[in-house]
Design an enzyme around this catalytic site. Structure first.
Site, PDB file in Angstrom:
ATOM      1  N   ASP A 111      26.580  83.290 100.815  1.00 27.57           N
ATOM      2  CA  ASP A 111      27.923  83.555 101.346  1.00 27.57           C
ATOM      3  C   ASP A 111      28.633  84.616 100.501  1.00 27.57           C
ATOM      4  O   ASP A 111      29.151  85.600 101.027  1.00 27.57           O
ATOM      5  CB  ASP A 111      28.756  82.259 101.342  1.00 27.57           C
ATOM      6  CG  ASP A 111      28.021  81.123 102.031  1.00 27.57           C
ATOM      7  OD1 ASP A 111      27.968  81.141 103.262  1.00 27.57           O
ATOM      8  OD2 ASP A 111      27.494  80.241 101.328  1.00 27.57           O
ATOM      9  N   GLU A 129      19.712  84.781 103.580  1.00 33.34           N
ATOM     10  CA  GLU A 129      20.432  85.767 104.384  1.00 33.34           C
ATOM     11  C   GLU A 129      20.352  87.168 103.753  1.00 33.34           C
ATOM     12  O   GLU A 129      20.001  88.131 104.410  1.00 33.34           O
ATOM     13  CB  GLU A 129      21.899  85.310 104.440  1.00 33.34           C
ATOM     14  CG  GLU A 129      22.784  86.125 105.316  1.00 33.34           C
ATOM     15  CD  GLU A 129      22.828  85.633 106.759  1.00 33.34           C
ATOM     16  OE1 GLU A 129      22.342  84.524 107.047  1.00 33.34           O
ATOM     17  OE2 GLU A 129      23.355  86.383 107.589  1.00 33.34           O
TER      18      GLU A 129
HETATM   19  O1  TRH Z   1      21.224  81.948  97.951  1.00 35.35           O
HETATM   20  P1  TRH Z   1      20.714  81.935  99.323  1.00 35.35           P
HETATM   21  O2  TRH Z   1      19.797  80.850  99.638  1.00 35.35           O
HETATM   22  O3  TRH Z   1      21.899  81.907 100.348  1.00 35.35           O
HETATM   23  C1  TRH Z   1      21.904  81.105 101.510  1.00 35.35           C
HETATM   24  C2  TRH Z   1      21.715  81.821 102.758  1.00 35.35           C
HETATM   25  O4  TRH Z   1      22.716  82.759 102.921  1.00 35.35           O
HETATM   26  C3  TRH Z   1      21.768  80.832 103.891  1.00 35.35           C
HETATM   27  O5  TRH Z   1      21.552  81.460 105.117  1.00 35.35           O
HETATM   28  C4  TRH Z   1      23.131  80.215 103.883  1.00 35.35           C
HETATM   29  O6  TRH Z   1      23.240  79.280 104.871  1.00 35.35           O
HETATM   30  C5  TRH Z   1      23.329  79.583 102.551  1.00 35.35           C
HETATM   31  O7  TRH Z   1      23.147  80.522 101.513  1.00 35.35           O
HETATM   32  C6  TRH Z   1      24.701  79.038 102.444  1.00 35.35           C
HETATM   33  O8  TRH Z   1      19.913  83.297  99.588  1.00 35.35           O
HETATM   34  P2  TRH Z   1      20.432  84.770  99.863  1.00 35.35           P
HETATM   35  O9  TRH Z   1      21.137  84.841 101.166  1.00 35.35           O
HETATM   36  O10 TRH Z   1      19.308  85.638  99.692  1.00 35.35           O
HETATM   37  O11 TRH Z   1      21.501  85.061  98.740  1.00 35.35           O
HETATM   38  C7  TRH Z   1      21.138  85.287  97.414  1.00 35.35           C
HETATM   39  C8  TRH Z   1      22.067  86.312  96.794  1.00 35.35           C
HETATM   40  O12 TRH Z   1      21.895  86.323  95.399  1.00 35.35           O
HETATM   41  C9  TRH Z   1      21.769  87.717  97.283  1.00 35.35           C
HETATM   42  O13 TRH Z   1      22.981  88.441  97.414  1.00 35.35           O
HETATM   43  C10 TRH Z   1      20.953  88.314  96.149  1.00 35.35           C
HETATM   44  C11 TRH Z   1      21.607  87.652  94.968  1.00 35.35           C
HETATM   45  N1  TRH Z   1      20.807  87.587  93.734  1.00 35.35           N
HETATM   46  C12 TRH Z   1      21.246  88.295  92.625  1.00 35.35           C
HETATM   47  O14 TRH Z   1      22.265  89.018  92.711  1.00 35.35           O
HETATM   48  N2  TRH Z   1      20.548  88.192  91.447  1.00 35.35           N
HETATM   49  C13 TRH Z   1      19.434  87.436  91.332  1.00 35.35           C
HETATM   50  O15 TRH Z   1      18.840  87.379  90.237  1.00 35.35           O
HETATM   51  C14 TRH Z   1      18.982  86.722  92.493  1.00 35.35           C
HETATM   52  C15 TRH Z   1      17.737  85.893  92.414  1.00 35.35           C
HETATM   53  C16 TRH Z   1      19.699  86.808  93.674  1.00 35.35           C
END
Ligand code: TRH
Length: 372
Positions: A23, A264
């Site tokens: 989010d 996402e």
């Molecule tokens: O963390 P998530 O599992 O987020 C999820 C999805 O959005 C899902 O659809 C939703 O329903 C739920 O949240 C509430 O995975 P996502 O979407 O990939 O988000 C991870 C974020 O973290 C992304 O912006 C990348 C960031 N990130 C970093 O900035 N540094 C890091 O080291 C890592 C591993 C990720």
């Protein structure tokens, strides 16, 4: 009319952190890009301000982080208000909206066909205003995908100076190994993956963000695995890294030979990294997430040759359904060059479409034009 004391253009974005990082990850990227590439002043209202600060790093001069609490006062709504993932707008904000305030809900991303039928649709609300559905997506009939202008420079950095780029991430370059990043949920078949990598015919380095490390530690029977620690598991060197900034995470994806991503936002970043990727959708009831996966795999492989199709389809499926085995890792190694070429081709093809923020700005302009 927007308040005269707010700079123009001025938009509000609301974000409720339900769980994980998706989010805030999406909301911050969108706020930053609207400010940086479209010169829009943004107030980003987030209920989890500590997490928002972590994601925003050094911030952006046109983005103001606002702590969204029960006590927040909203006497000055912006010209455009964006609700992310149906998080809802506070009643007092809704009451303060003028007839000119444009209200959009940016929904979850899916490659499913129904999305284009819903994208852009108006929905009349109890306060007399219209809330528009804005759906991200993979074709021009949808709102598109977040994609910033800095991405080609980042890819170039990873391709032309990999040693320096790895160093930026505090990791040594390991060109002799297959570098794999692992960002997944607890339902992923991590044990089977680790077994397949341990027996790999080629050396592997598995890079694990600290939030996923407990899962790996549990699988290996280790008490803890913390950022900075590494562990040799036969052919596989497992390295735990701290939580990276979003741009460093993008760089990591560009440097790796294979990225396991989820949810996402990391999903889309892996596409732009133009490297082989395996996506794990957020688990939903009645296996709805597997329908999302099938729609994406169909889109991802539509322009792939038979070899890539035959290799990747079962591999993506096996990761999401928990049926991963050594066979899938061997398939990846055997067809790695073709899979890599396809990843490049898919990213190039998809980036011909306008990005989400450009579509958003055009959408707002059209709404305004139709009102005059
Ligand atoms: O963390 P998530 O599992 O987020 C999820 C999805 O959005 C899902 O659809 C939703 O329903 C739920 O949240 C509430 O995975 P996502 O979407 O990939 O988000 C991870 C974020 O973290 C992304 O912006 C990348 C960031 N990130 C970093 O900035 N540094 C890091 O080291 C890592 C591993 C990720």
């Amino acid at each position: 009319m927007s308040s005269p004391s707010l700079p123009v253009p001025h938009w509000d974005i609301f974000c409720r952190v339900v769980d994980n990082f998706g989010d805030i990850g999406v909301s911050w990227r969108m706020a930053h890009q609207l400010a940086h590439e479209h010169a829009i002043h943004i107030r980003l209202w987030v209920d989890d301000i500590a997490l928002a600060r972590r994601f925003s790093g050094s911030g952006h001069p046109l983005v103001t982080l606002m702590h969204w609490t029960e006590d927040s006062r909203f006497s000055q709504p912006a010209e455009v208000v964006i609700e992310t993932f149906s998080c809802g707008l506070p009643d007092s904000y809704q009451q303060a909206m003028s007839a000119d305030t444009l209200w959009l809900n940016i929904d979850y991303l899916s490659a499913e066909a129904w999305v284009q039928g819903f994208h852009g649709r108006p929905s009349p609300q109890a306060n007399g205003r219209i809330r528009y559905f804005f759906y991200p997506g993979f074709n021009p009939q949808t709102g598109g995908l977040l994609r910033e202008q800095f991405l080609p420079a980042l890819a170039l950095q990873a391709a032309q100076s990999p040693a320096a780029a790895w160093q930026q991430l505090a990791l040594p370059a390991m060109p002799q190994a297959i570098n794999v990043s692992l960002f997944c949920y607890a339902h992923a078949p991590v044990k089977a993956l680790l077994t397949s990598l341990a027996d790999s015919p080629q050396a592997v380095r598995l890079i694990v963000p600290e939030s996923v490390a407990p899962l790996v530690a549990q699988t290996l029977g280790e008490k803890t695995l913390e950022a900075g620690q590494s562990l040799q598991h036969q052919q596989c060197t497992i390295v735990v890294i701290p939580f990276l900034s979003q741009s460093d995470y993008d760089l990591l994806l560009s440097l790796c030979d294979l990225n396991f991503v989820r949810g996402e936002d990391s999903w889309i970043r892996a596409i732009w990294a133009a490297k082989p990727m395996v996506w794990l959708p957020y688990q939903q009831s009645e296996n709805t997430h597997l329908e999302k996966l099938a729609a994406f795999v169909q889109h991802y492989l539509a322009s792939a040759n038979d070899e890539v199709n035959a290799a990747l389809q079962p591999l993506m499926q096996a990761w999401a359904t928990g049926e991963w085995s050594a066979e899938h890792w061997h398939t990846f190694i055997t067809h790695r060059d073709s899979i890599s070429q396809h990843a490049r081709h898919y990213a190039d093809q998809l980036s011909e479409q306008p990005d989400l923020t450009t579509n958003l700005v055009i959408f707002i302009e059209k709404l305004r034009a139709n009102r005059v």
